[in-house]
Design a protein around this motif. Structure first.
Motif, PDB file in Angstrom:
ATOM      1  N   UNK A  81       0.811  -1.215   0.000  1.00  0.00           N
ATOM      2  CA  UNK A  81       0.000   0.000   0.000  1.00  0.00           C
ATOM      3  C   UNK A  81       0.847   1.268   0.000  1.00  0.00           C
ATOM      4  N   UNK A  82       2.004   1.203   0.664  1.00  0.00           N
ATOM      5  CA  UNK A  82       2.864   2.393   0.792  1.00  0.00           C
ATOM      6  C   UNK A  82       4.290   1.941   1.051  1.00  0.00           C
ATOM      7  N   UNK A  83       5.255   2.718   0.536  1.00  0.00           N
ATOM      8  CA  UNK A  83       6.667   2.441   0.782  1.00  0.00           C
ATOM      9  C   UNK A  83       7.406   3.769   0.826  1.00  0.00           C
ATOM     10  N   UNK A  84       8.360   3.883   1.721  1.00  0.00           N
ATOM     11  CA  UNK A  84       9.115   5.129   1.888  1.00  0.00           C
ATOM     12  C   UNK A  84       9.982   5.405   0.668  1.00  0.00           C
ATOM     13  N   UNK A  85      10.272   6.680   0.447  1.00  0.00           N
ATOM     14  CA  UNK A  85      11.076   7.094  -0.704  1.00  0.00           C
ATOM     15  C   UNK A  85      12.559   6.868  -0.437  1.00  0.00           C
ATOM     16  N   UNK A  86      13.304   6.709  -1.519  1.00  0.00           N
ATOM     17  CA  UNK A  86      14.761   6.593  -1.432  1.00  0.00           C
ATOM     18  C   UNK A  86      15.341   7.890  -0.872  1.00  0.00           C
ATOM     19  N   UNK A  87      16.289   7.765   0.028  1.00  0.00           N
ATOM     20  CA  UNK A  87      16.901   8.935   0.655  1.00  0.00           C
ATOM     21  C   UNK A  87      16.280   9.310   1.980  1.00  0.00           C
ATOM     22  N   UNK A  88      15.185   8.630   2.352  1.00  0.00           N
ATOM     23  CA  UNK A  88      14.537   8.934   3.620  1.00  0.00           C
ATOM     24  C   UNK A  88      15.403   8.444   4.771  1.00  0.00           C
ATOM     25  N   UNK A  89      15.641   9.316   5.740  1.00  0.00           N
ATOM     26  CA  UNK A  89      16.383   8.939   6.947  1.00  0.00           C
ATOM     27  C   UNK A  89      15.381   8.577   8.033  1.00  0.00           C
ATOM     28  N   UNK A  90      15.514   7.393   8.587  1.00  0.00           N
ATOM     29  CA  UNK A  90      14.551   6.887   9.561  1.00  0.00           C
ATOM     30  C   UNK A  90      15.279   6.500  10.836  1.00  0.00           C
ATOM     31  N   UNK A  91      14.525   6.464  11.931  1.00  0.00           N
ATOM     32  CA  UNK A  91      15.044   5.983  13.205  1.00  0.00           C
ATOM     33  C   UNK A  91      14.641   4.531  13.386  1.00  0.00           C
ATOM     34  N   UNK A  92      15.215   3.891  14.390  1.00  0.00           N
ATOM     35  CA  UNK A  92      14.879   2.494  14.649  1.00  0.00           C
ATOM     36  C   UNK A  92      13.403   2.382  15.006  1.00  0.00           C
ATOM     37  N   UNK A  93      12.699   1.445  14.357  1.00  0.00           N
ATOM     38  CA  UNK A  93      11.281   1.241  14.604  1.00  0.00           C
ATOM     39  C   UNK A  93      10.370   2.027  13.687  1.00  0.00           C
ATOM     40  N   UNK A  94      10.907   2.918  12.866  1.00  0.00           N
ATOM     41  CA  UNK A  94      10.073   3.705  11.955  1.00  0.00           C
ATOM     42  C   UNK A  94       9.581   2.831  10.799  1.00  0.00           C
ATOM     43  N   UNK A  95       8.438   3.205  10.222  1.00  0.00           N
ATOM     44  CA  UNK A  95       7.834   2.427   9.146  1.00  0.00           C
ATOM     45  C   UNK A  95       8.596   2.634   7.845  1.00  0.00           C
ATOM     46  N   UNK A  96       8.855   1.508   7.154  1.00  0.00           N
ATOM     47  CA  UNK A  96       9.484   1.540   5.841  1.00  0.00           C
ATOM     48  C   UNK A  96       8.479   1.234   4.728  1.00  0.00           C
ATOM     49  N   UNK A  97       7.513   0.366   5.007  1.00  0.00           N
ATOM     50  CA  UNK A  97       6.491  -0.005   4.025  1.00  0.00           C
ATOM     51  C   UNK A  97       5.272  -0.508   4.782  1.00  0.00           C
ATOM     52  N   UNK A  98       4.111  -0.484   4.089  1.00  0.00           N
ATOM     53  CA  UNK A  98       2.871  -0.961   4.704  1.00  0.00           C
ATOM     54  C   UNK A  98       2.138  -1.854   3.693  1.00  0.00           C
ATOM     55  N   UNK A  99       1.713  -3.040   4.172  1.00  0.00           N
ATOM     56  CA  UNK A  99       1.013  -4.005   3.333  1.00  0.00           C
ATOM     57  C   UNK A  99      -0.477  -4.015   3.653  1.00  0.00           C
ATOM     58  N   UNK A 100      -1.262  -4.493   2.718  1.00  0.00           N
ATOM     59  CA  UNK A 100      -2.716  -4.607   2.904  1.00  0.00           C
ATOM     60  C   UNK A 100      -2.998  -5.726   3.911  1.00  0.00           C
ATOM     61  N   UNK A 101      -3.668  -5.379   5.024  1.00  0.00           N
ATOM     62  CA  UNK A 101      -3.965  -6.365   6.068  1.00  0.00           C
ATOM     63  C   UNK A 101      -5.456  -6.648   6.201  1.00  0.00           C
ATOM     64  N   UNK A 102      -6.235  -6.408   5.150  1.00  0.00           N
ATOM     65  CA  UNK A 102      -7.684  -6.606   5.222  1.00  0.00           C
ATOM     66  C   UNK A 102      -8.035  -8.051   5.530  1.00  0.00           C
ATOM     67  N   UNK A 103      -7.437  -8.995   4.837  1.00  0.00           N
ATOM     68  CA  UNK A 103      -7.731 -10.415   5.052  1.00  0.00           C
ATOM     69  C   UNK A 103      -7.349 -10.818   6.473  1.00  0.00           C
ATOM     70  N   UNK A 104      -6.243 -10.345   6.955  1.00  0.00           N
ATOM     71  CA  UNK A 104      -5.807 -10.705   8.309  1.00  0.00           C
ATOM     72  C   UNK A 104      -6.777 -10.159   9.356  1.00  0.00           C
ATOM     73  N   UNK A 105      -7.313  -8.979   9.149  1.00  0.00           N
ATOM     74  CA  UNK A 105      -8.245  -8.418  10.121  1.00  0.00           C
ATOM     75  C   UNK A 105      -9.582  -9.165  10.112  1.00  0.00           C
ATOM     76  N   UNK A 106     -10.012  -9.602   8.939  1.00  0.00           N
ATOM     77  CA  UNK A 106     -11.220 -10.431   8.892  1.00  0.00           C
ATOM     78  C   UNK A 106     -10.990 -11.767   9.600  1.00  0.00           C
TER      79      UNK A 106
END
Length: 372
Positions: A81-106
């Motif tokens: 669903x979403x992925x961080x851009x190249x060059x993004x500086x992140x801290x430990x634990x920050x989100x890098x990408x997000x997947x569709x979890x609709x099936x898992x929630x059902x």
């Protein structure tokens, strides 16, 4: 024609005096040329012969690497669903990408209902077993009925445990649908794009910690005996030289390249990851040697020599055999002793035995800096 005797005598005396004066002047000039006053002697600067422990260093090619450089993988499958851009500086634990979890929630809602049902069944079977145990004391129930009640209670307990485990698995999958950074760093590369379907274990991004870098070099196995963890070494790149410390020596050599790996920790991580550098590693054991300043050594086609200043402030030419260069000094072999003064400036036209005037280089530099 008659000659005046008195006039002739006067002329003869005048010529004799002139000749005597010329001889005296010539003798004074010769004396002055042979021994010039101190103010007219050539001015020289001197350096000192030292005896120090030295070792020969070899510059080994290497590169700057990060100690935390990883391709972050996904532990679940799903659509991106979403992925961080190249060059993004992140801290430990920050989100890098997000997947569709609709099936898992059902699936989560279904398992919560199953857990509630299994818990109710387990509680009912436990109560039933307690009643049967009280009736068994009065011998109203048979032993087979009591065993059946006990088995029902155990089965319901196992069912509850199994469904709760499935519930925790789905909760874990939902949490992992957000791919997070295991360490701080910079996102340098993306291997997926939004809308693609990501398989389990597939790489998502490359994350590099640019704040925890070191130099990596591979050296010949012949140098392994002279390199030890904790050793201070130099690392350079295009004239920029920094000090480092050997963090570790990988004690395994490659059987084809005949090389081993050295990792050097750096105090100030200013170089970019991937920068080619050179690492100075000792190629010989430490030994004691006589060293002279580099500027004191005069190299000619057939020999090398130095100009030593004697106690009488005259120079003498001494042949030496140069060895290895270490920083701003050169190892030599010859008739020199520690503390000998050698000409390092002003010796271009000096001859052996010539008198010189030695100046203090430090005092002269201070006078030029502060002329007042």
């Amino acid at each position: 024609m008659s000659v005046n005797p008195l006039r002739s005598a006067r002329r003869t005396g005048h010529c004799a005096c002139a000749s005597a004066f010329a001889v005296s002047a010539a003798w004074a000039a010769m004396c002055a040329a042979a021994d010039p006053p101190p103010a007219e002697r050539p001015v020289v600067e001197v350096g000192t012969v030292t005896v120090r422990p030295v070792h020969i260093e070899s510059w080994i090619p290497g590169s700057i690497v990060s100690r935390s450089d990883a391709r972050i993988a996904s532990v679940i499958a799903g659509r991106v669903l979403w992925i961080a851009d190249v060059g993004t500086r992140v801290s430990a634990g920050a989100a890098l990408a997000r997947l569709d979890d609709t099936v898992s929630r059902l699936r989560l809602e279904d398992l919560r209902a199953q857990v509630a049902r299994a818990r109710a069944q387990q509680q009912f079977n436990s109560s039933q077993l307690e009643r049967f145990n009280r009736l068994a004391a009065t011998q109203v129930l048979s032993a087979s009925q009591l065993e059946d009640a006990r088995a029902q209670r155990e089965m319901s307990t196992d069912d509850l445990t199994r469904v709760e485990a499935q519930l925790r698995q789905v909760q874990y999958d939902i949490a992992q649908s957000v791919i997070r950074a295991p360490f701080p760093g910079v996102l340098t590369e993306r291997f997926i794009q939004r809308g693609e379907y990501l398989q389990t274990g597939a790489a998502t991004v490359r994350l590099v910690n640019t704040g925890d870098i070191e130099a990596r070099a591979t050296a010949a196995l012949s140098l392994a005996g002279n390199v030890h963890p904790g050793q201070l070494v130099a690392v350079r790149d295009h004239g920029i030289e920094k000090s480092g410390r050997v963090r570790t020596v990988v004690p395994v050599g490659d059987d084809r390249s005949r090389q081993f790996e050295v990792r050097v920790s750096l105090g100030s991580p200013e170089w970019l990851v991937g920068t080619p550098v050179e690492v100075s590693l000792p190629s010989t054991a430490v030994r004691t040697a006589v060293t002279v300043p580099r500027d004191a050594l005069v190299i000619r086609q057939n020999h090398s020599y130095v100009l030593r200043v004697t106690r009488a402030n005259t120079v003498e030419e001494l042949d030496v055999t140069p060895g290895a260069g270490i920083a701003d000094v050169v190892e030599v072999r010859g008739p020199l002793a520690a503390g000998d003064r050698l000409v390092i400036r002003g010796g271009e036209r000096l001859a052996s035995g010539q008198a010189v005037r030695v100046i203090d280089h430090v005092s002269q530099a201070a006078t030029q800096t502060h002329p007042g």
